[in-house]
Design a protein around this motif. Structure first.
Motif, mmCIF file in Angstrom:
data_model
loop_
_atom_site.group_PDB
_atom_site.id
_atom_site.type_symbol
_atom_site.label_atom_id
_atom_site.label_comp_id
_atom_site.label_asym_id
_atom_site.label_seq_id
_atom_site.Cartn_x
_atom_site.Cartn_y
_atom_site.Cartn_z
ATOM 1 N N ALA A 1 -1.125 -1.998 9.192
ATOM 2 C CA ALA A 1 0.206 -2.509 9.505
ATOM 3 C C ALA A 1 0.188 -3.303 10.805
ATOM 4 N N ILE A 2 -0.448 -2.751 11.818
ATOM 5 C CA ILE A 2 -0.474 -3.394 13.133
ATOM 6 C C ILE A 2 -1.300 -4.676 13.090
ATOM 7 N N ALA A 3 -2.420 -4.647 12.391
ATOM 8 C CA ALA A 3 -3.250 -5.852 12.276
ATOM 9 C C ALA A 3 -2.496 -6.959 11.549
ATOM 10 N N THR A 4 -1.706 -6.588 10.551
ATOM 11 C CA THR A 4 -0.889 -7.569 9.841
ATOM 12 C C THR A 4 0.163 -8.149 10.763
ATOM 13 N N ALA A 5 0.805 -7.283 11.549
ATOM 14 C CA ALA A 5 1.803 -7.757 12.511
ATOM 15 C C ALA A 5 1.156 -8.708 13.520
ATOM 16 N N ARG A 6 -0.049 -8.382 13.937
ATOM 17 C CA ARG A 6 -0.747 -9.211 14.931
ATOM 18 C C ARG A 6 -1.000 -10.617 14.405
ATOM 19 N N ILE A 7 -1.491 -10.738 13.188
ATOM 20 C CA ILE A 7 -1.783 -12.071 12.668
ATOM 21 C C ILE A 7 -0.500 -12.852 12.426
ATOM 22 N N THR A 8 0.580 -12.151 12.075
ATOM 23 C CA THR A 8 1.872 -12.816 11.926
ATOM 24 C C THR A 8 2.333 -13.391 13.257
ATOM 25 N N LEU A 9 2.158 -12.621 14.318
ATOM 26 C CA LEU A 9 2.523 -13.122 15.642
ATOM 27 C C LEU A 9 1.634 -14.286 16.060
ATOM 28 N N ASP A 10 0.355 -14.204 15.742
ATOM 29 C CA ASP A 10 -0.546 -15.319 16.048
ATOM 30 C C ASP A 10 -0.027 -16.627 15.448
ATOM 31 N N ILE A 11 0.419 -16.537 14.196
ATOM 32 C CA ILE A 11 0.937 -17.726 13.512
ATOM 33 C C ILE A 11 2.202 -18.229 14.201
ATOM 34 N N ASN A 12 3.097 -17.287 14.540
ATOM 35 C CA ASN A 12 4.351 -17.679 15.174
ATOM 36 C C ASN A 12 4.117 -18.316 16.542
ATOM 37 N N ILE A 13 3.184 -17.762 17.293
ATOM 38 C CA ILE A 13 2.912 -18.294 18.634
ATOM 39 C C ILE A 13 2.501 -19.766 18.559
ATOM 40 N N LYS A 14 1.725 -20.119 17.557
ATOM 41 C CA LYS A 14 1.276 -21.512 17.409
ATOM 42 C C LYS A 14 2.435 -22.454 17.118
ATOM 43 N N ALA A 15 3.455 -21.947 16.410
ATOM 44 C CA ALA A 15 4.552 -22.817 15.980
ATOM 45 C C ALA A 15 5.733 -22.827 16.943
ATOM 46 N N ILE A 16 5.869 -21.793 17.767
ATOM 47 C CA ILE A 16 6.998 -21.696 18.682
ATOM 48 C C ILE A 16 6.751 -22.555 19.917
ATOM 49 N N LYS A 17 7.782 -23.269 20.358
ATOM 50 C CA LYS A 17 7.657 -24.179 21.500
ATOM 51 C C LYS A 17 8.106 -23.545 22.810
ATOM 52 N N ASP A 18 8.902 -22.515 22.737
ATOM 53 C CA ASP A 18 9.412 -21.841 23.934
ATOM 54 C C ASP A 18 8.262 -21.087 24.598
ATOM 55 N N THR A 19 7.839 -21.553 25.776
ATOM 56 C CA THR A 19 6.664 -20.965 26.417
ATOM 57 C C THR A 19 6.907 -19.530 26.876
ATOM 58 N N SER A 20 8.134 -19.225 27.294
ATOM 59 C CA SER A 20 8.419 -17.843 27.702
ATOM 60 C C SER A 20 8.332 -16.906 26.515
#
Length: 207
Positions: free
Chosen positions: A156-175
């Motif tokens: 579950a946690i590893a899945t959440a981690r890769i989902t966040l990895d994807i979001n970080i690449k697409a999100i523009k808000d640096t904070s």
């Protein structure tokens, strides 16, 4: 939604050529199963033989029981959030105004979509923490299921981690990127904890 679905129908939806449910929703069900396994082992660790730890076992049961619906809700939340991301990307972009509107909608949807995996890391951590307690006091006949719960939480946690990895690449808000990167590091530590718990249980089983 997962919370009102049958297992067979959910798996058919998961296997279909459609964007939801996807990996995030599936990851949340890993956590739900991990919590259920913890609750089961704890219920097998009651009675006179376990009287000295009765209060701790009852607390573990109550906590694990609460995590099951929490994880299922995360599955539903992830499905809804990802559907919103798809809808945002599908907005018209013919004019400058439309493109700007679509960009804002996409960024808002991506920020929302980061919330379920963040919540999932928290639930996974709690499953591992309960398993760590139970590994010392639980019924030896079913203690292997604590390791199974740890592995489910890890997934579950590893899945959440890769989902966040994807979001970080697409999100523009640096904070927001920084906040999500901190969650990724948190997930790294939780995965290590899950591995350690599973290893400890294996040693107990093989002793």
């Amino acid at each position: 939604m997962t919370s009102s679905d049958t297992i067979n129908n959910y798996l058919q939806r998961l296997a279909a050529r459609q964007p939801t449910p996807g990996g995030g929703a599936a990851g949340a069900l890993h956590a739900a199963q991990g919590a259920a396994l913890i609750a089961m082992v704890a219920r097998y660790s009651t009675g006179p033989k376990y009287a000295d730890d009765a209060d701790d076992v009852e607390r573990i049961i109550a906590a694990a029981d609460g995590l099951i619906p929490a994880a299922v809700r995360i599955s539903d939340d992830d499905e809804e959030a990802f559907a919103a991301v798809i809808a945002a990307y599908g907005l018209p972009g013919g004019s400058d105004d439309e493109r700007a509107c679509r960009s804002r909608a996409v960024q808002a949807a991506l920020a929302r979509a980061a919330e379920p995996p963040r919540a999932l890391i928290e639930v996974g951590e709690q499953v591992i923490a309960l398993g760590r307690e139970l590994a010392h006091i639980g019924n030896a006949n079913v203690i292997s299921d604590v390791a199974a719960a740890a592995e489910a939480a890890r997934a579950a946690i590893a899945t959440a981690r890769i989902t966040l990895d994807i979001n970080i690449k697409a999100i523009k808000d640096t904070s927001l990127q920084d906040a999500l990167q901190a969650e990724v590091l948190r997930a790294d530590r939780a995965i290590e904890s899950a591995d350690d718990l599973a290893g400890r249980v294996r040693k107990r089983v093989l002793a």
